[in-house]
Design an enzyme around this catalytic site. Structure first.
Site, short mmCIF file in Angstrom:
data_model
loop_
_atom_site.label_atom_id
_atom_site.label_comp_id
_atom_site.label_asym_id
_atom_site.label_seq_id
_atom_site.Cartn_x
_atom_site.Cartn_y
_atom_site.Cartn_z
N GLN A 96 -30.36 3.44 -6.10
CA GLN A 96 -29.84 4.82 -6.23
C GLN A 96 -31.01 5.79 -6.10
O GLN A 96 -31.36 6.50 -7.03
CB GLN A 96 -29.16 4.98 -7.58
CG GLN A 96 -27.89 4.15 -7.71
CD GLN A 96 -27.10 4.52 -8.96
OE1 GLN A 96 -27.02 5.68 -9.35
NE2 GLN A 96 -26.51 3.52 -9.60
N LYS A 190 -25.85 -2.15 10.20
CA LYS A 190 -24.80 -2.31 9.18
C LYS A 190 -24.37 -0.95 8.65
O LYS A 190 -25.18 -0.06 8.49
CB LYS A 190 -25.36 -3.15 8.03
CG LYS A 190 -24.57 -3.15 6.73
CD LYS A 190 -25.34 -3.79 5.57
CE LYS A 190 -25.91 -2.74 4.64
NZ LYS A 190 -26.48 -3.31 3.39
C1 R5P Z 1 -29.45 -2.40 0.64
O1 R5P Z 1 -29.95 -1.36 1.00
C2 R5P Z 1 -30.28 -3.54 0.15
O2 R5P Z 1 -31.50 -3.64 0.84
C3 R5P Z 1 -29.52 -4.85 0.27
O3 R5P Z 1 -29.19 -5.04 1.62
C4 R5P Z 1 -28.26 -4.81 -0.53
O4 R5P Z 1 -28.46 -4.12 -1.72
C5 R5P Z 1 -27.79 -6.20 -0.85
O5 R5P Z 1 -26.64 -6.09 -1.64
P1 R5P Z 1 -25.39 -7.05 -1.40
O6 R5P Z 1 -25.91 -8.45 -1.53
O7 R5P Z 1 -24.44 -6.69 -2.51
O8 R5P Z 1 -24.84 -6.74 -0.06
#
Ligand code: R5P
Length: 301
Positions: A96, A190
């Site tokens: 955040q 993404k």
């Molecule tokens: C996002 O900006 C982070 O670098 C990770 O890609 C993300 O927080 C991973 O979270 P999750 O495993 O819930 O997709």
């Protein structure tokens, strides 16, 4: 000044390992919770004039581990500690770091503010973004586990490897690994639709016939890695995928979902306590004890 290490409840195993590297005994401390959920902390050491290191990642349950660290720092301060360092190998709320909608707080800044009140210095590892350091009003020793993880990767690289950033935020990280390992890199575009929902728009780079090594700073719900694997498999990558992240949170049904993919290895560090027996996954845990112990040695005032 005499260093004293004290562990919170989030990762006592890592704390013990660090203390062994430093040939120190962990400071005695009682931590429990009252029936209403309030945390009670009691440090059973003479801290007068000491350089105190509180070892506590703010991993899930994040709010509880964060508050426990703040209670420990207050207890240490009131016991006469001369200098207090928070050893926070995984820093929660770091994602955040900006507002994405009107009405949101900057949670990373809030966490940094309260930690800066209780602590004189922070040691952390692979923050979600290096710029987070600027949120703190106390010095931050920002360490990286990339070299350690790359050493592990080097020992058993698959045939035809390609490093893959599962999102553009991980592109720099993937480039760093690619430079160390001297292998090609690909990037996935993404889009996060909500806290636990992401979708893939595009892959830049060659992945067909390659064994992907997906690298990120953390695996939380594993949604990012799962979408990335779906996209790589659709592009006909080799069915031998390695997942790499400094911080393995593995929350919700993430681990179960990963196990339905051709994942040969998952490399994470022990920034967060890992219980390999409870995870149905081929996890390799890279220890941070020496990295953190060396930082404590260097900073011991
Ligand atoms: C996002 O900006 C982070 O670098 C990770 O890609 C993300 O927080 C991973 O979270 P999750 O495993 O819930 O997709």
């Amino acid at each position: 000044m005499k260093p004293i290490l004290i562990s919170g409840r989030a990762n006592p195993v890592l704390a013990l390992h660090i203390s062994q590297v430093l040939s120190l005994k962990l400071g005695q401390c009682k931590i429990d919770s009252f029936p209403d959920g309030e945390i009670h902390v009691e440090i059973l050491e003479d801290l007068l004039g000491c350089d105190v290191y509180l070892i506590q990642p703010t991993s899930p349950p994040v709010a509880e581990n964060l508050l426990e660290l703040l209670l420990l720092s207050d207890a240490a301060r009131r016991s006469g500690a001369a200098h207090i360092t928070g050893v926070i190998p995984y820093l929660g709320y770091a994602r955040q770091d900006r507002r994405s909608a009107q009405g949101e707080p900057v949670g990373g800044r809030v966490a940094a503010n309260i930690l800066s009140i209780g602590l004189d210095r922070i040691i952390s590892v692979d923050l979600h973004k290096p710029t987070l350091e600027g949120f703190f009003s106390v010095p931050v020793e920002h360490l990286s586990a990339i070299e350690l993880i790359a050493e592990t990767l080097k020992k058993s690289l698959p045939d035809n490897p390609v490093l893959v950033a599962p999102d553009l935020g991980a592109a720099k990280l993937a480039n760093t690994y690619a430079d160390i390992l001297d292998i090609p890199v690909a990037y996935i575009y993404k889009v996060r639709e909500s806290g636990d929902k992401v979708s893939i728009r595009n892959i830049v780079g060659d992945v067909s016939g390659y064994s992907p090594i997906l690298v990120d700073d953390m695996i939380s719900t594993a949604g990012t890695m799962i979408r990335a694997m779906d996209a790589l498999i659709a592009q006909k990558c080799r069915p031998e995928i390695i997942l790499v992240a400094t911080h393995g949170l593995f929350v919700g049904d993430g681990p179960g979902r990963i196990s339905s993919f051709p994942v040969s290895k998952i490399i994470v560090t022990d920034s967060i306590l890992q219980n390999k027996d409870q995870l149905p996954l081929p996890i390799h845990v890279v220890g941070l004890k020496t990295l953190l112990a060396n930082a404590i040695r260097r900073l011991n005032v």
